[in-house]
Scaffold this motif. Structure first.
Motif, PDB file in Angstrom:
ATOM      1  N   ASP A 254      41.548  34.561  57.697  1.00  0.00           N
ATOM      2  CA  ASP A 254      41.275  35.475  56.586  1.00  0.00           C
ATOM      3  C   ASP A 254      42.545  35.913  55.865  1.00  0.00           C
ATOM      4  O   ASP A 254      43.595  36.114  56.473  1.00  0.00           O
ATOM      5  N   THR A 255      42.404  36.057  54.563  1.00  0.00           N
ATOM      6  CA  THR A 255      43.386  36.704  53.709  1.00  0.00           C
ATOM      7  C   THR A 255      42.841  38.075  53.327  1.00  0.00           C
ATOM      8  O   THR A 255      41.703  38.426  53.672  1.00  0.00           O
ATOM      9  N   LEU A 256      43.640  38.833  52.608  1.00  0.00           N
ATOM     10  CA  LEU A 256      43.161  40.127  52.141  1.00  0.00           C
ATOM     11  C   LEU A 256      41.922  39.960  51.267  1.00  0.00           C
ATOM     12  O   LEU A 256      40.938  40.696  51.415  1.00  0.00           O
ATOM     13  N   ALA A 257      41.925  38.970  50.365  1.00  0.00           N
ATOM     14  CA  ALA A 257      40.765  38.747  49.506  1.00  0.00           C
ATOM     15  C   ALA A 257      39.530  38.397  50.331  1.00  0.00           C
ATOM     16  O   ALA A 257      38.417  38.851  50.031  1.00  0.00           O
ATOM     17  N   GLY A 258      39.705  37.596  51.372  1.00  0.00           N
ATOM     18  CA  GLY A 258      38.576  37.259  52.224  1.00  0.00           C
ATOM     19  C   GLY A 258      38.011  38.473  52.930  1.00  0.00           C
ATOM     20  O   GLY A 258      36.790  38.643  53.022  1.00  0.00           O
ATOM     21  N   LEU A 259      38.885  39.336  53.411  1.00  0.00           N
ATOM     22  CA  LEU A 259      38.434  40.552  54.073  1.00  0.00           C
ATOM     23  C   LEU A 259      37.727  41.469  53.092  1.00  0.00           C
ATOM     24  O   LEU A 259      36.692  42.070  53.421  1.00  0.00           O
ATOM     25  N   CYS A 260      38.259  41.587  51.888  1.00  0.00           N
ATOM     26  CA  CYS A 260      37.598  42.406  50.860  1.00  0.00           C
ATOM     27  C   CYS A 260      36.188  41.897  50.581  1.00  0.00           C
ATOM     28  O   CYS A 260      35.250  42.683  50.414  1.00  0.00           O
ATOM     29  N   GLY A 261      36.019  40.571  50.555  1.00  0.00           N
ATOM     30  CA  GLY A 261      34.731  39.995  50.228  1.00  0.00           C
ATOM     31  C   GLY A 261      33.643  40.268  51.255  1.00  0.00           C
ATOM     32  O   GLY A 261      32.458  40.266  50.914  1.00  0.00           O
ATOM     33  N   ARG A 262      34.022  40.509  52.495  1.00  0.00           N
ATOM     34  CA  ARG A 262      33.026  40.749  53.540  1.00  0.00           C
ATOM     35  C   ARG A 262      33.077  42.183  54.064  1.00  0.00           C
ATOM     36  O   ARG A 262      32.455  42.498  55.082  1.00  0.00           O
ATOM     37  N   TRP A 263      33.807  43.049  53.381  1.00  0.00           N
ATOM     38  CA  TRP A 263      34.070  44.398  53.869  1.00  0.00           C
ATOM     39  C   TRP A 263      32.790  45.197  54.109  1.00  0.00           C
ATOM     40  O   TRP A 263      32.638  45.835  55.151  1.00  0.00           O
ATOM     41  N   ARG A 264      31.879  45.172  53.149  1.00  0.00           N
ATOM     42  CA  ARG A 264      30.662  45.977  53.306  1.00  0.00           C
ATOM     43  C   ARG A 264      29.822  45.460  54.467  1.00  0.00           C
ATOM     44  O   ARG A 264      29.406  46.232  55.336  1.00  0.00           O
ATOM     45  N   ALA A 265      29.574  44.173  54.504  1.00  0.00           N
ATOM     46  CA  ALA A 265      28.694  43.623  55.532  1.00  0.00           C
ATOM     47  C   ALA A 265      29.293  43.719  56.927  1.00  0.00           C
ATOM     48  O   ALA A 265      28.586  44.019  57.899  1.00  0.00           O
ATOM     49  N   ASP A 266      30.591  43.469  57.043  1.00  0.00           N
ATOM     50  CA  ASP A 266      31.199  43.360  58.368  1.00  0.00           C
ATOM     51  C   ASP A 266      31.806  44.654  58.884  1.00  0.00           C
ATOM     52  O   ASP A 266      32.013  44.784  60.093  1.00  0.00           O
ATOM     53  N   VAL A 267      32.112  45.583  57.979  1.00  0.00           N
ATOM     54  CA  VAL A 267      32.777  46.819  58.403  1.00  0.00           C
ATOM     55  C   VAL A 267      31.961  48.049  58.045  1.00  0.00           C
ATOM     56  O   VAL A 267      31.540  48.809  58.917  1.00  0.00           O
ATOM     57  N   LEU A 268      31.683  48.262  56.774  1.00  0.00           N
ATOM     58  CA  LEU A 268      31.029  49.500  56.363  1.00  0.00           C
ATOM     59  C   LEU A 268      29.644  49.642  56.972  1.00  0.00           C
ATOM     60  O   LEU A 268      29.250  50.743  57.392  1.00  0.00           O
TER      61      LEU A 268
END
Length: 204
Positions: A60-74
């Motif tokens: 993962d890059t920062l952009a990749g993490l941003c793209g899955r932030w809601r589903a995987d973290v929030l």
């Protein structure tokens, strides 16, 4: 310093350093520093049982993490979020010719991760590097700018900061960098142990 109550939901997220084979095995925490944190905290505090979660994804890059932030973290509704991201944004530029992620772009993207976490306690881990190949020295200025961003955001958001880059530089002084980061990026068992200790120093 961050305290962990019984039942607190603690989310580790980031790239392969956090993932550490969690998706390839029957251990949802993987076999790196998140597992060691959970083990050591459990030994020291048998009266408390946080819920330990890991959503790191290798590559993962920062952009990749941003793209899955809601589903995987929030959507996991964490009480504590620990983030380690950025080395791939540097490494992919030099190793694979990807576009540069400037310090400004990195700051803006990282801030997008933090903004929805109002009321969530934060642990920010500096991305880190111990060059073991000559070409990795060229990464240093790019990564240093990103490390500075993480430090600034930790102050801005009142986050606990794990100063991992300086820690590994100090540990490697006088001995082999490969003892701690076998390829300059990924921790060895000793490196994961050091990272877990540094993380726990920020958490009571």
């Amino acid at each position: 310093m961050i305290g962990l109550a019984d039942g607190a939901r603690v989310m580790f997220t980031g790239d392969s350093i956090t993932d550490c084979h969690r998706r390839e095995t029957d251990n949802p925490l993987g076999y790196g520093y998140p597992l060691l944190v959970a083990a050591q905290f459990g030994q020291a505090h048998p009266d408390r049982a946080p819920v330990w979660l890991n959503s790191g994804i290798s590559g993962d890059t920062l952009a990749g993490l941003c793209g899955r932030w809601r589903a995987d973290v929030l959507e996991a509704r964490p009480d504590v979020v620990s983030i380690l991201i950025g080395i791939n944004d540097t490494g992919y530029r030099f190793s694979f010719g990807h576009s540069e992620v400037t310090a400004l772009e990195y700051r803006e993207g990282y801030r997008r991760l933090l903004e929805p976490l109002d009321g969530v306690r934060l642990v920010l881990i500096e991305p880190f590097l111990l060059p073991v190949k000559d070409e990795q020295w060229a990464w240093r200025a790019d990564l240093d700018a990103k490390i500075q961003v993480v430090r600034e955001l930790a102050r801005e958001y009142g986050a606990a900061l794990v100063a991992a880059d300086g820690m590994f530089a100090e540990l490697a002084a006088g001995n082999s960098p490969e003892h701690w980061l076998f390829d300059g990026v990924h921790p060895t068992p000793a490196g994961h142990q050091a990272l877990a200790h540094a993380w726990l120093r920020q958490v009571s």
